[in-house]
Write a protein that holds these residues in place. Structure first.
Motif, PDB file in Angstrom:
ATOM      1  N   SER A 125     -43.873 -36.035  -5.784  1.00 21.25           N
ATOM      2  CA  SER A 125     -42.486 -35.559  -5.698  1.00 21.25           C
ATOM      3  C   SER A 125     -42.398 -34.055  -5.938  1.00 21.25           C
ATOM      4  O   SER A 125     -41.550 -33.371  -5.356  1.00 21.25           O
ATOM      5  N   ASP A 126     -43.287 -33.545  -6.783  1.00 24.98           N
ATOM      6  CA  ASP A 126     -43.333 -32.116  -7.066  1.00 24.98           C
ATOM      7  C   ASP A 126     -43.917 -31.352  -5.880  1.00 24.98           C
ATOM      8  O   ASP A 126     -43.354 -30.346  -5.427  1.00 24.98           O
TER       9      ASP A 126
ATOM     10  N   GLN B   8     -41.986 -30.623  -2.489  1.00 26.69           N
ATOM     11  CA  GLN B   8     -40.965 -29.560  -2.463  1.00 26.69           C
ATOM     12  C   GLN B   8     -41.540 -28.191  -2.135  1.00 26.69           C
ATOM     13  O   GLN B   8     -40.787 -27.238  -1.906  1.00 26.69           O
TER      14      GLN B   8
ATOM     15  N   GLU C 298     -32.910 -31.504  -2.157  1.00 28.30           N
ATOM     16  CA  GLU C 298     -34.106 -32.230  -1.733  1.00 28.30           C
ATOM     17  C   GLU C 298     -34.945 -31.457  -0.723  1.00 28.30           C
ATOM     18  O   GLU C 298     -36.125 -31.759  -0.520  1.00 28.30           O
TER      19      GLU C 298
ATOM     20  N   GLN D 174     -37.836 -29.241  -9.688  1.00 26.99           N
ATOM     21  CA  GLN D 174     -36.629 -29.162  -8.851  1.00 26.99           C
ATOM     22  C   GLN D 174     -35.731 -27.974  -9.210  1.00 26.99           C
ATOM     23  O   GLN D 174     -34.511 -28.023  -9.058  1.00 26.99           O
TER      24      GLN D 174
END
Length: 341
Positions: free
Chosen positions: A303-304, A307, A79, A51
């Motif tokens: 989740s990685d 992005q 996000e 992030q």
């Protein structure tokens, strides 16, 4: 100084010339306009990790000094993968408070910044590679360690590998676009020490190696396919290969083998070869196998990956797949329960 609203603008007003390299997933040169668009949140960071957007910035003034200064900067992302401009502005304030407007004239500071949450220290491998890549970009000669690395690779049996500096190996990797350097690697990779193989192949992940060298590396890995380290090192070396079909076939071979249940190798595919996941068949195989290995790891990598602008839409679509496996359903449940906490 109140009118300066970006890192790019600060460097220009300070009278410097600068180059920016994205260091999120391997090292890649990015042009100044792209960097400005990223830091202004006009476009998503192309290679985010944890992030954050990660950058190496090298700057200097031709008029005032031959010194080159380096900042390693990480900027938090929202996000959607956009830089949170309030944190960028905070970093700017730290710069101006510490160094003032006339950066190059502040000789005592030498471009150094006080401790702050936006700078990072790369590991030894990254530092060596960044040094080689930035020197090449600035048309500077390789380091003093290059000649020793060259001597070792030319006659590995005649020299002690422990006398070869990591920086020299990184310099050799940075010269890979030259046919003689690429051929030297092809001729002698099997006979150099494993420690040198690892360092070289790790450095090659930062370079767009051609089809000939890529195919040679794949052939070399195929001959030692039972060695998981050989497979891992080869995957890293192929990170920016221009031979997309060669790489795709090798990764399919990896996924179809026992390595398709190896967490380290699956993590490496996500970190270095995510563009291949834009193919739905490859994505389905990858994400389903990963879900079986470890629910928490799969959720973390999801989740990685979501992005990454290149595959964001494909990753979002995974949640809507009607034919999810029980393991993948459990991963998605883990994701939503984590968001609610």
């Amino acid at each position: 100084m109140n009118q300066i609203s970006s890192i790019s603008e600060f460097l220009l007003h300070a009278g410097t010339e600068y180059r920016v390299f994205d260091m999120g997933r391997t090292i890649r040169n990015i042009d100044s306009q792209t960097f400005l668009d990223i830091e202004n949140a006009s476009i998503a960071a192309p290679y985010p990790r944890q992030q954050h957007a990660w950058f190496g910035i090298i700057f200097y003034s031709r008029q005032l000094s031959r010194e080159h200064y380096i900042w390693f900067v990480k900027l938090p992302l929202d996000e959607k993968g956009l830089v949170m401009t309030a944190t960028r502005d905070h970093f700017l304030q730290i710069i101006t408070d510490a160094l003032g407007a006339q950066l190059e004239r502040n000789k005592e500071a030498q471009g150094r910044l006080p401790e702050n949450p936006y700078t990072f220290v790369p590991n030894q491998q990254q530092l060596a590679d960044f040094n080689s890549i930035s020197r090449t970009a600035l048309n500077l000669p390789p380091s003093e360690y290059y000649s020793e690395a060259l001597r070792y690779f030319t006659q590995p049996q005649m020299h002690n590998w422990q006398e070869v500096a990591l920086q020299g190996i990184a310099d050799l990797a940075a010269s890979v676009r030259r046919k003689d350097a690429a051929q030297l690697i092809i001729d002698h990779l099997p006979t150099v020490a494993p420690q040198v193989q690892q360092a070289l192949l790790s450095s090659l992940e930062n370079h767009a190696i051609d089809k000939h060298l890529s195919q040679h590396l794949v052939n070399w890995a195929e001959q030692d396919f039972n060695n998981s380290l050989t497979v891992q090192w080869t995957l890293r070396a192929l990170s920016q290969s221009v031979a997309k079909t060669v790489v795709q076939h090798f990764i399919q071979r990896v996924l179809d083998s026992e390595y398709g249940s190896n967490a380290d190798i699956m993590l490496l595919i996500a970190a270095r070869h995510w563009p291949l996941l834009s193919n739905e068949d490859t994505l389905r195989q990858y994400i389903n196998q990963l879900a079986v290995i470890d629910t928490e790891l799969c959720a973390s990598l999801y989740s990685d990956l979501v992005q990454l602008p290149d595959i964001r839409s494909q990753m979002l679509a995974v949640i809507r797949w009607p034919d999810r496996s029980p393991a993948l359903t459990q991963v998605i449940g883990h994701l939503f329960s984590g968001q609610q906490q």
